[in-house]
Scaffold this motif. Structure first.
Motif, PDB file in Angstrom:
ATOM      1  N   GLU A 197       0.857  -1.173   0.000  1.00  0.00           N
ATOM      2  CA  GLU A 197       0.000   0.000   0.000  1.00  0.00           C
ATOM      3  C   GLU A 197       0.902   1.233   0.000  1.00  0.00           C
TER       4      GLU A 197
ATOM      5  N   GLU B 286       0.340   5.204  -0.103  1.00  0.00           N
ATOM      6  CA  GLU B 286      -0.822   6.072   0.069  1.00  0.00           C
ATOM      7  C   GLU B 286      -0.411   7.455   0.562  1.00  0.00           C
TER       8      GLU B 286
ATOM      9  N   SER C 187       4.849   3.750   2.318  1.00  0.00           N
ATOM     10  CA  SER C 187       4.520   2.391   1.874  1.00  0.00           C
ATOM     11  C   SER C 187       4.465   1.432   3.065  1.00  0.00           C
TER      12      SER C 187
ATOM     13  N   GLU D 275       0.331  -4.901   3.068  1.00  0.00           N
ATOM     14  CA  GLU D 275      -1.072  -5.003   3.454  1.00  0.00           C
ATOM     15  C   GLU D 275      -1.608  -6.361   3.003  1.00  0.00           C
TER      16      GLU D 275
ATOM     17  N   GLU E 178      -7.730  10.261   0.563  1.00  0.00           N
ATOM     18  CA  GLU E 178      -6.576   9.388   0.406  1.00  0.00           C
ATOM     19  C   GLU E 178      -6.486   8.956  -1.041  1.00  0.00           C
TER      20      GLU E 178
ATOM     21  N   GLU F   9      -4.193   6.077  -3.387  1.00  0.00           N
ATOM     22  CA  GLU F   9      -3.179   5.032  -3.459  1.00  0.00           C
ATOM     23  C   GLU F   9      -2.411   5.185  -4.758  1.00  0.00           C
TER      24      GLU F   9
END
Length: 155
Positions: A4, A6, A60, A63, A116, A118
């Motif tokens: 992930e 983000e 990073s 996940e 947010e 990604e």
């Protein structure tokens, strides 16, 4: 496993509201001894998920997310997760080949709205829509797991 990557931003106006319908999210966190790993239980409508996230390095982290039975998730939220639970409405907006997730928090985090996005890599250039305000990616207070420990309304 997924990585992930983000970035998080405060939302500065309501110009995004007409761009997507929202879905109600209810989620909680199970305490881990290392306080680095995050274990989340999430319910979205009739769907439920168990998510495990590693420590964030830069923007990073690893996940791992798995669907779980809804009844199990409800029991875990009610009996295993720290309080308060995170309650929010999430809106997903597709712009410039990215999906922006706008979280409008309820309950003890009422008044907070975060955007947010990604990314594919940490250095990816992005266009910031007019409703995106100050970046808060590195401010740990804005992580959902921390909002469950220290709600926005207590700041």
């Amino acid at each position: 496993m997924a990585i992930e990557i983000e970035r998080k931003f405060l939302v500065k106006n309501d110009n995004w509201r007409s761009l997507a319908p929202g879905k109600v999210y209810r989620q909680g966190y199970i305490l881990t001894l290392d306080k680095i790993t995050t274990v989340r239980i999430r319910v979205i409508g009739e769907d439920a998920y168990l998510t495990i996230k590693s420590k964030t390095e830069g923007i990073s982290r690893n996940e791992f997310e798995y669907p779980i039975p809804l009844d199990d998730a409800k029991i875990m939220l009610d009996t295993l997760c720290n309080r308060p639970l995170i309650e929010k409405i999430r809106y997903k907006i597709s712009l410039d080949n990215l999906v922006w997730e706008i979280d409008e928090f309820k309950g003890e985090n009422e008044g907070l709205i975060l955007a947010e996005v990604e990314l594919n890599n940490e250095n990816q250039d992005i266009f910031l829509p007019s409703w995106v305000g100050e970046e808060v990616t590195h401010d740990l207070r804005y992580y959902n797991v921390n909002l469950a420990k220290n709600p926005y309304q207590t700041w």
